[in-house]
Design a protein around this motif. Structure first.
Motif, short mmCIF file in Angstrom:
data_model
loop_
_atom_site.label_atom_id
_atom_site.label_comp_id
_atom_site.label_asym_id
_atom_site.label_seq_id
_atom_site.Cartn_x
_atom_site.Cartn_y
_atom_site.Cartn_z
N LYS A 82 3.57 -3.40 2.29
CA LYS A 82 2.15 -3.51 1.95
C LYS A 82 1.70 -2.51 0.91
CE LYS A 82 0.57 -5.46 6.37
NZ LYS A 82 -0.24 -5.19 7.60
N PHE A 83 2.27 -1.29 0.94
CA PHE A 83 1.79 -0.29 -0.01
C PHE A 83 2.24 -0.61 -1.44
CE2 PHE A 83 6.00 1.44 0.71
CZ PHE A 83 6.32 2.20 -0.40
N THR A 91 -1.54 4.87 -2.76
CA THR A 91 -1.14 5.40 -1.46
C THR A 91 -1.03 6.91 -1.56
OG1 THR A 91 0.10 3.38 -0.93
CG2 THR A 91 0.68 5.37 0.30
N THR A 93 0.42 10.54 -0.89
CA THR A 93 1.80 10.99 -0.75
C THR A 93 1.86 12.50 -0.55
OG1 THR A 93 2.11 11.34 -3.12
CG2 THR A 93 2.68 9.17 -2.26
N PHE A 120 5.24 8.70 1.91
CA PHE A 120 4.14 7.79 1.62
C PHE A 120 3.35 7.57 2.92
CE2 PHE A 120 7.54 6.75 -1.33
CZ PHE A 120 6.91 6.50 -2.53
N THR A 122 1.42 5.23 4.37
CA THR A 122 1.03 3.84 4.17
C THR A 122 0.23 3.29 5.35
OG1 THR A 122 2.76 2.46 5.20
CG2 THR A 122 3.39 3.66 3.22
N GLU A 123 -0.36 2.13 5.17
CA GLU A 123 -1.12 1.49 6.24
C GLU A 123 -0.22 0.98 7.36
OE1 GLU A 123 -1.61 -1.50 2.79
OE2 GLU A 123 -0.55 0.42 3.09
N ASN A 126 4.24 5.91 8.07
CA ASN A 126 4.84 6.73 7.02
C ASN A 126 6.19 6.17 6.57
OD1 ASN A 126 2.66 8.41 7.28
ND2 ASN A 126 3.78 10.04 8.34
N TYR A 127 6.37 6.16 5.26
CA TYR A 127 7.68 5.82 4.67
C TYR A 127 8.21 7.06 3.96
CZ TYR A 127 11.15 3.87 1.47
OH TYR A 127 12.30 3.62 0.76
#
Length: 490
Positions: A82-83, A91, A93, A120, A122-123, A126-127
């Motif tokens: 999604k991000f 996004t 970071t 990241f 993200t919604e 976290n990535y």
């Protein structure tokens, strides 16, 4: 207390009680011994004794900053993350830079790979993309990582890093030849964290909305331009300003000179991996840009410094196992080992609830795991049930895997990675050497010769083994190195 002091906040104990005197300990009379009832004294000393968490075994020395990642191209044909779903999407970071071998107090300007760990927020949670400033590494199997790091750390007898250990391991591990050529070339000592590229290094999987999978490599090209230090410049800078890289990053952001990187990917259809001329999951190899060109996908900018280095940089944790829907792992043996090792290291170093610290917790969504208790647990889940399934409106699984299944076959056991058509440990190191200008080659040879000259005089076998690996990468490379080492060793 002055009138001005009355306007200031009150100093308290950890429990919130006001502190009457922070200058003098409680004693039995003016000249007597200390009293055990002095809560402020013992709280301060006990906390001070425990202020340092164990430093990272590797990547201990680092600096970090917050920023944003902005999507600049439509990548929906390759991933459903999604991000990355639409052009212009931003996004938040956090990026931590580091050296690899040095301890927490080491200098920044040293010859060493640089960590490039990017989180990241993200919604979908976290990535974490945990890479380096080189596209390759010294080894290809995680089982060798402790051995490799032991050669870079202090010798158990001398207490110093020893050239004997470093080149003994590299010479006996010829797959390191490619990365060693990177390390001793001009880019081995970046002038700052802002003036170097970043790479995901490993191969990862992207999956699109239709379930189609692709292999992907990440590249972050610095918009500030590449700048490096010679060994002589680095020695002076490391001695005069050991915090040079950390200072440079902080001051650049403070003055509004926000560093940025342009993000690219290489995309390989899954079906092409089996017949690609190099093993695409070997961390000591790169994918040719002629075969898989760089595709621009975004812009990374750092624009906010941490307020507290310990809380936000030292306690930040990154794990390659932190994926989001549409992104997953590959069969890369080094990556597979890191999926376990990184998270396990953080559980030991920071604590079982490290992911609940502000720098580590998801920003755009709430973590709804059933983990409770342990050190640092803040009780945020209240009375919510901590099991699944439950009939109390607890969180439920989605039933949709984050990434595509990886096809496997064969017998269990310890296996060397299958060789592809052009796989060997020297071809890409030789290609890299031949890409360099004459001046770059001269500096590479000089840097390596200086390092090899530090090997013990009675261990000429270590020197010759190392030289032979570089000769197998390129005959001229080995010849010039042998001559340079011979000069230095007399």
């Amino acid at each position: 207390m002055t009138a001005q002091d009355e306007l200031r906040p009150t100093l308290t104990t950890e429990a919130g009680a006001p502190v009457a005197d922070n200058q003098n300990s409680e004693t039995a009379g003016p000249g007597g011994p200390l009293l055990i009832q002095d809560q402020q004294l013992f709280e301060k000393l006990a906390h001070f004794n425990r202020e340092r968490i164990p430093e990272r075994v590797v990547h201990a020395r680092g600096a970090g900053a917050y920023g944003t990642f902005t999507v600049t191209a439509d990548v929906s044909r390759w991933t459903r993350a999604k991000f990355l779903s639409e052009v212009g999407k931003q996004t938040e970071t956090f990026l931590r830079f580091s050296t690899v071998a040095g301890n927490l107090g080491a200098a920044d300007a040293v010859r060493d790979p640089r960590g490039f760990a990017l989180k990241f927020y993200t919604e979908d949670g976290n990535y974490d993309l945990v890479g380096n400033n080189t596209p390759v590494f010294f080894i290809k199997d995680a089982s060798k990582f402790p051995d490799f790091i032991h050669t870079q750390k202090r010798d158990p007898y001398t207490g110093s890093q020893e050239a004997d250990n470093v080149f003994d391991f590299w010479g006996l591990s010829p797959e390191s030849t490619h990365q060693v050529t990177w390390l001793f070339g001009d880019r081995g000592i970046p002038a700052s964290y802002r003036h170097m590229h970043g790479f995901g290094s490993h191969t990862y999987q992207w999956q699109n909305e239709s379930g189609e999978a692709f292999w992907v490599k990440y590249h972050f090209k610095t918009d500030q331009g590449i700048k490096n230090l010679t060994a002589q410049e680095a020695a002076v800078l490391a001695g005069s300003d050991p915090d040079s890289h950390q200072r440079d990053l902080r001051e650049a952001i403070e003055r509004g000179d926000f560093p940025s990187w342009t993000a690219y990917v290489q995309i390989m259809p899954v079906a092409e991996a089996a017949t690609y001329r190099f093993n695409p999951f070997d961390l000591t190899k790169v994918w040719s840009h002629a075969d898989y060109p760089l595709i621009q996908i975004g812009k990374l900018e750092l624009n906010r410094n941490p307020e507290n280095i310990f809380a936000e940089v030292e306690q930040s944790v990154f794990s390659p196992a932190h994926f989001v829907p549409g992104i997953g792992p590959s069969p890369d043996k080094m990556l597979q080992g890191r999926l376990f090792a990184y998270a396990d290291a953080h559980r030991y170093r920071v604590g079982i609830n490290a992911d609940q610290l502000p720098v580590n917790r998801p920003h755009a969504t709430e973590a709804r795991a059933n983990h409770r208790d342990g050190g640092l647990y803040d009780g945020r889940h209240g009375r919510a049930k901590n099991y699944e399934p439950n009939s109390f409106n607890g969180p439920v699984q989605t039933g949709r895997p984050l990434w595509s299944a990886i096809d496997v076959s064969g017998l269990t056991g310890t296996h060397e990675a299958p060789l592809h058509a052009e796989d060997n440990d020297f071809v890409q190191a030789g290609d890299l050497y031949r890409l360099m200008s004459q001046e770059e080659q001269e500096r590479l040879v000089a840097n390596l010769a200086d390092a090899l000259a530090g090997v013990s005089a009675d261990r000429e076998d270590i020197v010759q083994r190392a030289i032979e690996n570089f000769r197998r990468a390129d005959a001229d490379y080995g010849k010039r190195l042998e001559e340079a080492v011979s000069e230095r060793r007399g």
